[in-house]
Write an enzyme that holds these catalytic residues in place. Structure first.
Site, PDB file in Angstrom:
ATOM      1  N   CYS A 256     -11.317 -18.576 -38.951  1.00 51.72           N
ATOM      2  CA  CYS A 256     -11.094 -19.704 -38.047  1.00 51.72           C
ATOM      3  C   CYS A 256     -12.365 -20.036 -37.260  1.00 51.72           C
ATOM      4  O   CYS A 256     -13.315 -20.532 -37.833  1.00 51.72           O
ATOM      5  CB  CYS A 256      -9.902 -19.432 -37.136  1.00 51.72           C
ATOM      6  SG  CYS A 256      -9.160 -20.957 -36.492  1.00 51.72           S
TER       7      CYS A 256
ATOM      8  N   HIS B 229      -5.436 -18.272 -41.040  1.00 54.70           N
ATOM      9  CA  HIS B 229      -5.158 -16.946 -40.494  1.00 54.70           C
ATOM     10  C   HIS B 229      -4.419 -16.035 -41.480  1.00 54.70           C
ATOM     11  O   HIS B 229      -3.190 -16.007 -41.508  1.00 54.70           O
ATOM     12  CB  HIS B 229      -4.354 -17.075 -39.206  1.00 54.70           C
ATOM     13  CG  HIS B 229      -5.128 -17.721 -38.110  1.00 54.70           C
ATOM     14  ND1 HIS B 229      -5.992 -17.025 -37.289  1.00 54.70           N
ATOM     15  CD2 HIS B 229      -5.209 -19.019 -37.714  1.00 54.70           C
ATOM     16  CE1 HIS B 229      -6.552 -17.856 -36.432  1.00 54.70           C
ATOM     17  NE2 HIS B 229      -6.104 -19.067 -36.670  1.00 54.70           N
TER      18      HIS B 229
ATOM     19  N   GLU C  30      -4.137 -12.973 -41.099  1.00 51.56           N
ATOM     20  CA  GLU C  30      -3.494 -11.939 -40.284  1.00 51.56           C
ATOM     21  C   GLU C  30      -2.197 -12.439 -39.655  1.00 51.56           C
ATOM     22  O   GLU C  30      -1.595 -11.742 -38.818  1.00 51.56           O
ATOM     23  CB  GLU C  30      -4.450 -11.480 -39.176  1.00 51.56           C
ATOM     24  CG  GLU C  30      -4.508 -12.350 -37.946  1.00 51.56           C
ATOM     25  CD  GLU C  30      -5.284 -13.646 -38.105  1.00 51.56           C
ATOM     26  OE1 GLU C  30      -5.506 -14.327 -37.092  1.00 51.56           O
ATOM     27  OE2 GLU C  30      -5.684 -13.988 -39.237  1.00 51.56           O
TER      28      GLU C  30
END
Length: 393
Positions: free
Chosen positions: A256, A354, A356
């Protein structure tokens, strides 16, 4: 039933929405953005990337699972304000330890409920993200509008120092230790070192002001550039660090904001998107596999590469940079925005979304495996990376 205190939301262009106070009573300002996720409001609220942003939830019913002590992505709520249509009267979940509204009030987060969030979201889609004010103490929209227009803009905002860790800390690998990674904390989420730990990686998280010598002094096998808030065009320090890491051929992975930093380090520019990508349902093409992933996004800026215009298909070709060839590895299928870069001649890659993601989706979790493979791909006998570059011992 006690009647709630009235509140107003005023956008920078003068559009006004009435509602009721939700969370803390008071006044707040920030950039109005919308999030399309149907779940994960606690993770959204505690994501440092939302610092100085007023988040509009497009899902109509918010707070129904309460809050708990396990799902936070940082040590506090970061949003500048919160906008919902239908707040749950009761949070009902076996993991809940409290209500969302109580949590907002405790942390001083000014919110507004009862807003026509569909109309507000359509307005932001048509006019773009803009400054906004929410007040449950001011009754005059024009008076609030004047203060909205005096509040700082997101373009030119350098916010990493406001969200980074004050002191370095370590998240140990789970099971057998394989690698050590130094993470530059520009607004990191807790789930990043967790996903690395699950792959045998010990992560040293360091403040945003750290030098490359600080990062490599941890004994790092690689460097991670974290997500975070603000305008990447202001992050000259992290960009210089990334350029030095590229020069020394230290394996690099950016997510990001970290992707935008690495993009700048490679010589590309960045620009502000009209209303950004925020939600957990964004389709992205991985050009290496041809697969389409449903992914989690939270960014208002993007990387600009040669040959890619507004809405135009990003060319699938090697782009020459100071550090060799680079390919655009991932593309958003909604608007053709660059979502990832892969260096051909140095060990570095990025994604703007993302992998994660908590509370999901998890289509892109494999990217942490790619990071481990990138580190493992160093030739045997190279030794550990030292402060003067790669060792050939």
């Amino acid at each position: 039933m006690t009647r709630r205190r009235s509140a107003i939301l005023v956008l920078e262009d003068g559009r006004t929405f009435p509602g009721e106070a939700y969370g803390s009573v008071g006044e707040t300002f920030g950039e109005a953005v919308f999030n399309t996720g149907m779940t994960g409001y606690q993770e959204t609220l505690t994501d440092p990337s939302y610092h100085r942003q007023v988040v509009v939830q497009t899902a109509p019913h918010i707070g129904n699972t309460g809050v708990n002590g396990e799902d936070d992505e940082s040590g506090r709520i970061w949003v500048a304000g919160y906008v919902v249509r239908d707040p749950a009267r009761i949070g009902s979940n076996w993991r809940a330890t409290g209500s969302l509204e109580d949590r907002l009030a405790t942390e001083g987060v000014v919110g507004i409920s009862g807003v026509d969030t569909r109309a507000l979201t359509r307005h932001l889609r048509e006019r773009g993200a803009m400054r906004v004010g929410i007040s449950s103490v001011e009754k005059d929209p024009q008076s609030l509008l004047a203060r909205v227009r005096q509040s700082p803009q997101m373009v030119g905002a350098d916010l990493s120092a406001e969200v980074t860790t004050a002191q370095p800390y370590v998240v140990e690998a789970l099971g057998e230790h394989r690698f050590t990674v130094a993470a530059l904390d520009l607004g990191i989420k807790r789930n990043v070192p967790r996903r690395l730990a699950a792959r045998g990686v010990t992560t040293h998280v360091l403040p945003a002001s750290s030098s490359i010598e600080d990062l490599l002094a941890t004994g790092a096998d690689a460097i991670f550039l974290s997500p975070g808030p603000g305008d990447p065009a202001t992050a000259d320090g992290p960009v210089a660090l990334a350029r030095e890491a590229l020069r020394r051929e230290v394996p690099l992975f950016g997510i990001c904001f970290g992707s935008q930093i690495l993009g700048r380090a490679l010589g590309f520019g960045t620009y502000k998107l009209g209303y950004g990508h925020r939600g957990i349902n964004q389709p992205v093409l991985d050009r290496a596999t041809g697969k389409v992933e449903v992914t989690s996004h939270n960014h208002g800026f993007a990387v600009r590469v040669p040959g890619a215009g507004q809405g135009a298909v990003v060319p699938d070709q090697v782009i020459d940079t100071d550090f060799g060839g680079v390919r655009v590895s991932h593309v958003c299928l909604n608007d053709n925005v660059v979502e990832g870069l892969r260096a051909v001649d140095v060990p570095a890659f990025t994604v703007q979304y993302h992998p994660e993601a908590a509370a999901g989706p998890h289509d892109a979790d494999y990217l942490f495996d790619r990071f481990a493979e990138l580190i493992e791909g160093r030739q045997p006998g190279e030794g550990r990376i030292h402060s003067e570059g790669r060792s050939n011992a």
